[in-house]
Design a protein around this motif. Structure first.
Motif, PDB file in Angstrom:
ATOM      1  N   ASN A  85      -9.227 -10.901  48.263  1.00  0.00           N
ATOM      2  CA  ASN A  85      -9.167  -9.830  49.255  1.00  0.00           C
ATOM      3  C   ASN A  85      -9.286 -10.398  50.672  1.00  0.00           C
ATOM      4  OD1 ASN A  85      -9.357  -7.491  50.729  1.00  0.00           O
ATOM      5  ND2 ASN A  85     -11.126  -6.685  49.630  1.00  0.00           N
ATOM      6  N   LEU A 115     -12.010  -7.254  40.339  1.00  0.00           N
ATOM      7  CA  LEU A 115     -11.285  -6.284  39.517  1.00  0.00           C
ATOM      8  C   LEU A 115     -10.156  -6.969  38.757  1.00  0.00           C
ATOM      9  CD1 LEU A 115     -10.785  -3.281  41.994  1.00  0.00           C
ATOM     10  CD2 LEU A 115     -12.778  -3.843  40.597  1.00  0.00           C
ATOM     11  N   LYS A 116      -9.952  -6.566  37.548  1.00  0.00           N
ATOM     12  CA  LYS A 116      -8.774  -6.991  36.796  1.00  0.00           C
ATOM     13  C   LYS A 116      -7.526  -6.538  37.559  1.00  0.00           C
ATOM     14  CE  LYS A 116      -6.981  -6.551  32.023  1.00  0.00           C
ATOM     15  NZ  LYS A 116      -7.285  -5.913  30.714  1.00  0.00           N
ATOM     16  N   ASP A 117      -6.485  -7.356  37.543  1.00  0.00           N
ATOM     17  CA  ASP A 117      -5.314  -7.058  38.366  1.00  0.00           C
ATOM     18  C   ASP A 117      -4.351  -6.055  37.728  1.00  0.00           C
ATOM     19  OD1 ASP A 117      -3.835  -7.141  40.654  1.00  0.00           O
ATOM     20  OD2 ASP A 117      -2.754  -8.963  40.161  1.00  0.00           O
ATOM     21  N   ASN A 118      -4.922  -5.062  37.062  1.00  0.00           N
ATOM     22  CA  ASN A 118      -4.146  -3.876  36.687  1.00  0.00           C
ATOM     23  C   ASN A 118      -4.819  -2.613  37.218  1.00  0.00           C
ATOM     24  OD1 ASN A 118      -6.355  -3.887  34.965  1.00  0.00           O
ATOM     25  ND2 ASN A 118      -5.179  -3.362  33.131  1.00  0.00           N
ATOM     26  N   THR A 121      -5.880  -0.805  44.080  1.00  0.00           N
ATOM     27  CA  THR A 121      -6.671  -0.706  45.291  1.00  0.00           C
ATOM     28  C   THR A 121      -5.704  -0.408  46.440  1.00  0.00           C
ATOM     29  OG1 THR A 121      -6.522  -3.104  45.628  1.00  0.00           O
ATOM     30  CG2 THR A 121      -8.514  -2.266  44.563  1.00  0.00           C
ATOM     31  N   CYS A 127      -1.098  -4.811  43.024  1.00  0.00           N
ATOM     32  CA  CYS A 127      -1.564  -4.599  41.651  1.00  0.00           C
ATOM     33  C   CYS A 127      -0.418  -5.002  40.746  1.00  0.00           C
ATOM     34  CB  CYS A 127      -1.950  -3.140  41.433  1.00  0.00           C
ATOM     35  SG  CYS A 127      -2.739  -2.833  39.837  1.00  0.00           S
ATOM     36  N   LYS A 159      -8.668  -9.790  42.903  1.00  0.00           N
ATOM     37  CA  LYS A 159      -8.108  -9.362  41.634  1.00  0.00           C
ATOM     38  C   LYS A 159      -8.034 -10.556  40.679  1.00  0.00           C
ATOM     39  CE  LYS A 159      -6.761  -5.071  42.761  1.00  0.00           C
ATOM     40  NZ  LYS A 159      -5.325  -4.747  42.598  1.00  0.00           N
ATOM     41  N   SER A 201     -11.426 -11.691  34.557  1.00  0.00           N
ATOM     42  CA  SER A 201     -12.660 -10.936  34.827  1.00  0.00           C
ATOM     43  C   SER A 201     -13.843 -11.588  34.133  1.00  0.00           C
ATOM     44  CB  SER A 201     -12.501  -9.484  34.356  1.00  0.00           C
ATOM     45  OG  SER A 201     -11.486  -8.814  35.070  1.00  0.00           O
TER      46      SER A 201
END
Length: 530
Positions: A85, A115-118, A121, A127, A159, A201
């Motif tokens: 990020n 966060l998992k990239d699915n 945000t 995403c 992510k 994750s």
């Protein structure tokens, strides 16, 4: 054998510049990190450090960004992250200002999370679900899950890499591999697999690239990587957490869930994610039972008087895993639990019905997700996704992606084939499955080995799961918690505790009592086996 544990990570933190992996590809360099942080640090310890002024939220965030950098480009390259990020430090500074003014957003104020990239945000991070042609897919808004994390005060660091399309793409595959992120590596042994699909994750939490992470599960995608990476994972009842804004596989089985190094931290995170979402029908169930604070159920005597079913079948003839499970069962008995051995939990053909449901729901759900992106969607639908995938040499280098075609061949959710499969799946997994077994044996919960030790990553032949026990709870949509149970040759293995719908409080009591009484979590050492 290489042992990366000899790397001086403290020195790296001091001398390495911060390189943010922003999606535009332009590095942003920041000054070095002056603080030190325990690899097993907890939320409570961080909050105490903020209170005493030991360090600020911005300093802790900088520490984790530096650590992500050092474990991405130097020594053990874990491939745990896809995107960092670019606003993480500014978010941390804002949270510092709020805290200095006496305002705390919630239980996760200043806690670094991945966060998992699915998971959508609505910021400067795409995403992608790990797919190469999704690398410029920027959601229009936060998913409710991400919004709740921000409301609770979390700092979203980035992510995590994942099994592409949450591992619903090919007849065989390597968990933790995505066309965009490459192969995620297990921090206990870099040649071993992290499992998936919430691979990055789990690795990020285990290797202390963050304090918490969010994974998602359709069947095993939280509990299996938690097993392989020696952490706690909670796969909640479907409907406890909103799924809107999560790239879907199955409306019936999908859920997000927290991943942490301790049951306490996972419980704190879980309580921050339980808001009702009027646009996710599963959260509107009249039977829904949720809490805003699950830490009230963390009791060291949480096993006393419990009747626990022990599902032994997943062990097969694995002698060393049987020995680990035997020790766990002995501990349960010593703490006042009664153990009831079980031969089966659900009928064998339940998984066949589930697979049919997943094919139909993946097509329907993904088409809706892409449609909701509007003009931001990189492709309009699954058919176009297949076309892009099959002409990409990187995507097609190892795996066949035939599940995408199988899903595309399915019709609408009005078809009898789908409706019959859904009805049979739910009946066999719920009323005639977990519910029936628990009623007949008067059980409070069921335990089983989550999985065996991590297998060697194999991009030619794919995964070799061996032991696994996720299907009953996953197919039923019921909760499942995995906690570290021990190790085999330096590789962690976990214990699963699952039960009826909305039984998270009872499962947390048991999980916490087991964790506190056995303390089986251990820090990874980044070796590279032969």
């Amino acid at each position: 054998m290489k042992n990366y544990n000899t790397i001086n990570f403290q020195a790296l933190r001091v001398v390495l510049p911060l390189l943010l992996l922003c999606s535009c590809g332009s590095p942003i360099r920041k000054e070095a990190d002056p603080i030190t942080v325990n690899d097993e640090i907890t939320i409570a310890e961080i909050q105490e450090a903020y209170k005493t002024g030991k360090y600020s939220i911005e300093e802790l965030t900088r520490f984790y960004l530096n650590r992500i950098d050092s474990l991405s480009y130097n020594g053990p390259e874990l491939n745990a992250m896809i995107t960092v990020n670019p606003d993480a430090l500014s978010i941390a500074e804002q949270l510092d200002d709020e805290m200095n003014e006496g305002s705390v957003r919630g239980p996760l104020h200043g806690i670094p999370i991945v966060l998992k990239d699915n998971i959508d945000t609505g910021d400067k991070m795409p995403c992608t679900a790990g797919a190469r042609f999704m690398k410029a897919s920027y959601p229009l808004e936060d998913s409710p899950l991400a919004a709740q994390l921000r409301q609770a005060g979390a700092v979203i660091l980035g992510k995590a890499n994942m099994s592409e399309w949450a591992n619903f793409h090919s007849n065989y595959s390597s968990s933790g591999w995505s066309g965009l992120g490459g192969q995620t590596k297990n921090p206990y042994d870099l040649t071993r697999n992290p499992c998936g699909s919430s691979s990055g994750s789990a690795v990020a939490v285990s290797a202390n690239l963050c304090v918490l992470a969010i994974g998602t599960e359709t069947n095993g995608s939280i509990v299996c990587p938690s097993n392989n990476n020696g952490i706690v994972g909670i796969k909640p009842t479907v409907g406890l957490i909103s799924r809107r804004g999560i790239i879907p596989i199955s409306f019936t089985q999908d859920t997000g869930g927290p991943m942490a190094r301790t049951v306490t931290d996972a419980a704190i995170c879980l309580g921050a994610l339980t808001a009702v979402d009027s646009l996710d029908a599963k959260t509107l169930s009249p039977d829904r039972k949720v809490c805003r604070d699950y830490t009230q159920f963390l009791k060291t005597d949480g096993m006393v008087g419990k009747r626990i079913g022990y599902w032994k079948s997943p062990l097969g003839h694995h002698k060393r895993m049987t020995e680990v499970m035997d020790r766990a069962v002995t501990f349960f008995k010593s703490q006042g639990a009664m153990i009831v051995e079980l031969d089966s939990v659900i009928a064998q053909d339940t998984s066949d019905y589930s697979f049919t449901v997943l094919l139909y729901e993946f097509k329907d759900g993904l088409n809706q997700y892409l449609q909701n992106l509007g003009s931001a969607a990189p492709v309009p639908d699954l058919e176009a996704l297949i076309e892009e995938t099959f002409k990409d040499s990187v995507e097609m280098k190892y795996f066949d992606h035939e599940l995408l075609k199988m899903a595309q061949s399915k019709g609408s959710l009005d078809e009898d084939d789908y409706l019959n499969a859904l009805q049979e799946m739910l009946k066999l997994s719920q009323k005639e499955g977990i519910d029936a077994v628990m009623n007949q044996n008067r059980l409070d919960a069921i335990i089983a080995p989550t999985g065996g030790p991590a297998w060697k990553t194999d991009l030619i032949n794919g995964d070799n799961f061996g032991i696994h026990s996720s299907s009953p709870a996953a197919i039923a949509g019921y909760p499942n918690i995995t906690v570290p149970m021990g190790q085999i040759d330096g590789l962690p293995v976990g214990l699963s505790i699952f039960g009826r719908a909305w039984s998270e409080p009872e499962l947390l009591e048991i999980a916490y009592a087991y964790e506190q009484g056995t303390a089986k979590r251990f820090t990874p050492t980044f070796i590279e086996g032969e």
